[in-house]
Write an enzyme that holds these catalytic residues in place. Structure first.
Site, mmCIF file in Angstrom:
data_model
loop_
_atom_site.group_PDB
_atom_site.id
_atom_site.type_symbol
_atom_site.label_atom_id
_atom_site.label_comp_id
_atom_site.label_asym_id
_atom_site.label_seq_id
_atom_site.Cartn_x
_atom_site.Cartn_y
_atom_site.Cartn_z
ATOM 1 N N TYR A 180 1.489 -22.021 3.091
ATOM 2 C CA TYR A 180 1.316 -20.573 3.269
ATOM 3 C C TYR A 180 -0.159 -20.208 3.420
ATOM 4 O O TYR A 180 -0.530 -19.379 4.249
ATOM 5 C CB TYR A 180 1.944 -19.788 2.104
ATOM 6 C CG TYR A 180 1.648 -18.311 2.212
ATOM 7 C CD1 TYR A 180 2.150 -17.555 3.276
ATOM 8 C CD2 TYR A 180 0.821 -17.671 1.290
ATOM 9 C CE1 TYR A 180 1.844 -16.208 3.410
ATOM 10 C CE2 TYR A 180 0.523 -16.312 1.414
ATOM 11 C CZ TYR A 180 1.036 -15.591 2.475
ATOM 12 O OH TYR A 180 0.728 -14.264 2.610
ATOM 13 N N GLU A 197 11.525 -11.189 -2.892
ATOM 14 C CA GLU A 197 10.688 -10.307 -2.073
ATOM 15 C C GLU A 197 11.643 -9.332 -1.392
ATOM 16 O O GLU A 197 12.715 -9.732 -0.941
ATOM 17 C CB GLU A 197 9.903 -11.144 -1.046
ATOM 18 C CG GLU A 197 8.955 -10.334 -0.173
ATOM 19 C CD GLU A 197 8.037 -11.220 0.701
ATOM 20 O OE1 GLU A 197 7.380 -12.152 0.165
ATOM 21 O OE2 GLU A 197 7.996 -10.987 1.924
#
Ligand code: 3EB
Length: 331
Positions: free
Chosen positions: A145, A325
């Site tokens: 990421y 999320e």
């Protein structure tokens, strides 16, 4: 076939979750911008509007994400992107083959994205989705990421698009397989960036989270000809810049407080018609552990009511301590 399941589209530009069985019929409709199929397997697209994504749906009758426009859509190939456009927006999507060089991939893809948007006259990114496999895995000495953020920032910087005030709303999640998948809504005229007073802007995160901070805003408010949309970025249990809480329920609580703060900020600063998350048009919930879905749904239903469309997907969140999320939109 499925005639009549979804009536011919006549309303404004927007998005809805529709039964998966409607996909075959909608994929060829001239009002379809895109159909995002959150499938569990890699398969070739069924047509120019079809975009299979590898974040499997958890539970519920299978749906796909249907982006539609009152204006007939023109489909075109733009280099590595598949595009669908109307007179005011361009919807672009691409899937890269999987690779172990995510920084390079992200940089190449974002450079191509920006160049395509500028060349075609839709230079303003409004909303972006970034999905990449093995998001929390170490590769080349860094979490994938973080490398993705480095490549994305480098491309934006090289094309002088790293202006904080122009960064779009985004989601960034780990997919189950495949390569880097990006899809984006871009416009001829810019949207308005909305930040969250409870959170440090992601583009100002300190270096402990990675050498380049993530290039996105908390939300974009966009005035389309037919009305105002609010696109809320993937939102997690982060206050300031720190991850908070260990249990699913407490993380969901902080996440919902963040979404509420963004909605209120859009109301305060831009006069958005709504003030609370239960008034959103829909939400999408990404869960690291699919076994959390029943508890997450029960928790969210209690607070957001029985009507709000919710889609639960299995995806890894970009900090390994985060379990969920949530993104949302208002049309
Ligand atoms: C966060 O708030 C959670 O890198 O594009 C959310 C939305 C997150 C988008 C991205 C990352 C991204 O930092 C992670």
């Amino acid at each position: 076939m499925n005639a009549g399941l979804i009536p011919a589209y006549t309303g404004p530009f927007g998005m809805a979750y529709v039964p998966d069985e409607a996909r075959a019929e909608l994929v060829g409709d001239r009002h379809t911008l895109a159909l995002i199929d959150f499938g569990a397997r890699l398969r070739p697209p069924d047509g120019v509007a079809d975009f299979p994504v590898l974040l499997p749906q958890i539970g519920g009758p299978r749906v796909c994400e249907y982006w539609h426009s009152a204006e007939p859509v023109v489909h075109d190939r733009y280099g590595r992107f598949e595009g669908a456009r109307t007179s005011e927006l361009l919807f672009l999507r691409a899937l890269q083959p999987d690779s172990a060089h995510i920084e390079h991939e992200a940089q190449t893809m974002y450079a191509a994205l920006l160049e395509t948007l500028r060349a075609s006259g839709y230079p303003y990114l409004v909303r972006v989705w970034n999905y990449l496999p093995r998001i929390n895995l170490e590769e080349a000495g860094r979490e994938r990421y973080q490398s993705f953020c480095v490549g994305r920032a480098a491309a934006l910087e090289a094309l002088r698009a790293l202006d904080d005030a122009r960064l779009p709303a985004a989601s960034g999640l780990g997919s189950c397989a495949g390569g880097l998948q990006i899809f984006a809504v871009a416009a001829r005229e810019p949207g308005v960036q909305i930040e969250n007073p409870r959170q440090v802007s992601a583009f100002r995160y300190p270096p402990r989270y990675g050498p380049r901070s993530p290039s996105f805003s908390r939300a974009t408010l966009k005035h389309w000809r037919e009305g105002v949309h609010l696109y809320i970025s993937g939102t997690a249990s982060i206050v300031g810049h720190a991850s908070l809480h260990e249990t699913l329920e407490s993380q969901l609580g902080e996440t919902l407080a963040n979404i509420e703060a963004v909605v209120r900020e859009a109301h305060r600063a831009e006069g958005l018609a709504i003030r609370t998350p239960d008034e959103l048009s829909l939400i999408k919930v990404y869960l690291r552990d699919p076994a959390d879905a029943p508890a997450a749904e029960a928790w969210l239903r209690e607070r957001l009511g029985p009507q709000l469309p919710m889609l639960f997907l299995h995806g890894d969140v970009c900090r390994s301590e985060l379990l969920a999320e949530i993104e949302g939109a208002y049309f």
